[in-house]
Design an enzyme around this catalytic site. Sequence first.
Site, PDB file in Angstrom:
ATOM      1  N   ASP A   1      -5.495   2.364   7.079  1.00  0.00           N
ATOM      2  CA  ASP A   1      -6.638   1.447   6.971  1.00  0.00           C
ATOM      3  C   ASP A   1      -6.369   0.401   5.891  1.00  0.00           C
ATOM      4  OD1 ASP A   1      -6.690   3.436   5.047  1.00  0.00           O
ATOM      5  OD2 ASP A   1      -8.872   3.622   5.042  1.00  0.00           O
TER       6      ASP A   1
ATOM      7  N   ASP B   1       0.854  -1.193   0.000  1.00  0.00           N
ATOM      8  CA  ASP B   1       0.000   0.000   0.000  1.00  0.00           C
ATOM      9  C   ASP B   1       0.883   1.234   0.000  1.00  0.00           C
ATOM     10  OD1 ASP B   1      -2.421   1.514   0.232  1.00  0.00           O
ATOM     11  OD2 ASP B   1      -3.283  -0.155   1.356  1.00  0.00           O
TER      12      ASP B   1
ATOM     13  N   ARG C   1     -14.004   0.786   3.902  1.00  0.00           N
ATOM     14  CA  ARG C   1     -14.192   2.069   3.231  1.00  0.00           C
ATOM     15  C   ARG C   1     -15.500   2.173   2.447  1.00  0.00           C
ATOM     16  NH1 ARG C   1      -8.169   2.339   0.423  1.00  0.00           N
ATOM     17  NH2 ARG C   1      -7.057   1.237   2.057  1.00  0.00           N
TER      18      ARG C   1
ATOM     19  N   ASP D   1      -6.801  -2.870   4.096  1.00  0.00           N
ATOM     20  CA  ASP D   1      -7.928  -3.811   4.076  1.00  0.00           C
ATOM     21  C   ASP D   1      -7.686  -5.045   3.228  1.00  0.00           C
ATOM     22  OD1 ASP D   1      -8.053  -2.460   1.662  1.00  0.00           O
ATOM     23  OD2 ASP D   1      -9.905  -1.412   2.153  1.00  0.00           O
ATOM     24  N   ASP D   2      -6.486  -5.238   2.658  1.00  0.00           N
ATOM     25  CA  ASP D   2      -6.249  -6.464   1.894  1.00  0.00           C
ATOM     26  C   ASP D   2      -4.829  -6.969   2.116  1.00  0.00           C
ATOM     27  OD1 ASP D   2      -4.506  -5.375  -0.571  1.00  0.00           O
ATOM     28  OD2 ASP D   2      -6.157  -3.975  -0.245  1.00  0.00           O
TER      29      ASP D   2
ATOM     30  N   TYR E   1       4.344   0.601  -2.170  1.00  0.00           N
ATOM     31  CA  TYR E   1       4.316   0.495  -3.632  1.00  0.00           C
ATOM     32  C   TYR E   1       5.671   0.836  -4.258  1.00  0.00           C
ATOM     33  CZ  TYR E   1      -0.821   0.180  -3.679  1.00  0.00           C
ATOM     34  OH  TYR E   1      -2.130  -0.225  -3.511  1.00  0.00           O
TER      35      TYR E   1
END
Length: 668
Positions: free
Chosen positions: A209, A203, A503, A211-212, A315
């Site tokens: 937050d 990310d 989200r 989420d994956d 990233y």
Amino acid sequence: MFQDNPLLAQLKQQIKETIPKKEGTIKATEKGFGFLEVDSKTSYFIPPIYMKKVMHGDKVVALIRTEKEKELAEPDELLEQSITRFIGRVKMIRDKLNVVPDSPQLKDAIRAKTRKGLSHDALSEGDWVVATLIRHPLNGENGFFCEISEKITDANDKIAPWWVTLAKHNLPNQEPAPQDHWEMLDESLVREDLTQLPFITIDNASTKDMDDALYTVANADGTFTLTIAIADPTAYVAESTQLDKQARDRGYTIYLPGRNIPMLPRELSDDLCSLREEEVRPALCCRVTVQADGTITEDASFFSATIKSQARLAYDNVSDWIENGHSDNWQPNEVIAEQVSALHSLAKARVNWRETHAVTFPDRPDYRFELSEDNDVVAIHVDARRIANRMVEEAMITANICAGRTLREHFGFGVFNTHAGFSPEKMADVVELINQHGGDVSAENLETIEGFSALRRWLNTQETSYLDNRIRKFQSYSEVGNAPLPHFAMGLDVYATWTSPIRKYGDMINHRLLKAIVRGETAAQTPDDMIGDELALHRKHHRMAERDVSDWLYVRLLKDSVREKKTFLAEIFDINRAGMRVRLLENGAMTFIPGSLVCENKKRVECNAEAGTLSVDGNKEFQLGDQIEVIITDIKEATRSIVGKPTKEFAVIAEKNETDEKVVAKSE
């Protein structure tokens, strides 16, 4: 008195009834006069004295009078007022309270009072407020009058762009209130313990937050086994509770430059549900096989689990490591390197499949504002979409395809993202346009996902984006609904998102349905028909808010550019009858170029919105998708808008003598 004579009033009414009337919408101008726009081709002049009785956007019935051989409109009856609730700034006029609406078309101060509970003394010149229009001249009232219901912030507060914009769109400015204690719900689910598997998250470096998380196995036969673990807020938020209703009312987390307002309390979004490194977390998972050519097999299975991310990756670091063979800021251990490599190979296979069978879109950069502690713009960073972004994106698309298939097969309903392709009423124009530019399509072909996808792939091969920009104007809008319909814009027969439940409220709904499937249930409640419209409206307001804050910050950032006369490279993304809108590629700022600044004599300029071109003296000079150099000529802080002109100059046409001969001379 004479003016109250009922006979005179009756006579005036009889005379008025003989005067022609037209219904239309008021269009105000900066010079005080206005127009009654009856339709796209018909408008009537409204003198300044009559404009005192109306506002820009009001729908009215007007008397059409003829004065000095010229038709003009006198607004007579209000059909629909353009504003009720509005945002404005306090202005004191002769010690009387007034509000000036924060709108480029509404510049006049409106007399005001404060609502009970709000002190007049609490307001100062320039303060930002929320007001409601309660009197309108066309309703027989003596001028406009409004009531101030809320003070947003002080006149010079640097946080005004965020607070004012959120108030304008009636959006919350903070997350839901925290709870004293959180407990996981008893959902009758058996959670598999996957804490030993090397899941990774990729990310932005600043994301909280998360989420994956992903776990990828590259099998010996060339296939891949992908396990997608998604954060599980429905393990804490029960359906129809107050918090669940709040999440539905918000629809999404609000993302604005420099800050976000979560859909759920931060204790959930940033902590208990966030898939943080080395933290055990509940998750809803999907495991699926992807073949070597990128085909997603039909073996997808959903299950509940507990996982523990073993690496929080960024990233840029991952992209550097893949693209350059190393990263100055990060070096993976052997296990994590294997995970990154396997996910990279899977993503390449999926990209190849989508480029061959579905739809991909050219990568566009994201523009990220860097703010100081006191909310000044320090810089704007251009975040290119690199290989690591694509790796995660392909995994999420894969997961959402699996969810769409599963929900369609088991229940026949869910929350689906859909796109209907081209609007039926525009299909004939689409076919004509494409075939004029070297394509070979038919309406029957474009009405299928395969035909639409083939067209999108063909457009990606064109030398310029002009035709792509033209075609997009004929497409339907993406929608959210409870029926498993195709998503033409992605080239997919079904698509249901569940990968961002922290989200997105629609993803929370799909989580609950997928959990029902995991429990072996054969029936569930269909999401109500309103959910799609609600989510679409939330998304619209969030995007408008993001744009408004960005415009405000761009004006702050670029305020010195007029004096500096700096040249920017820009891309044309819209052409309308007034001029062109371009995006500055250096920072993403939207800039308007009026036709009058293309060359001095605006009569020589033709802006063709339908064709997406701008011509000078009948010669096409600019078109959609062109990259051009521009100079900013004006920064309008009051309206948060930027005005520019192209650096390209055009020959000056001057009248030589009375015979109307014309000569062309180069402009200085």
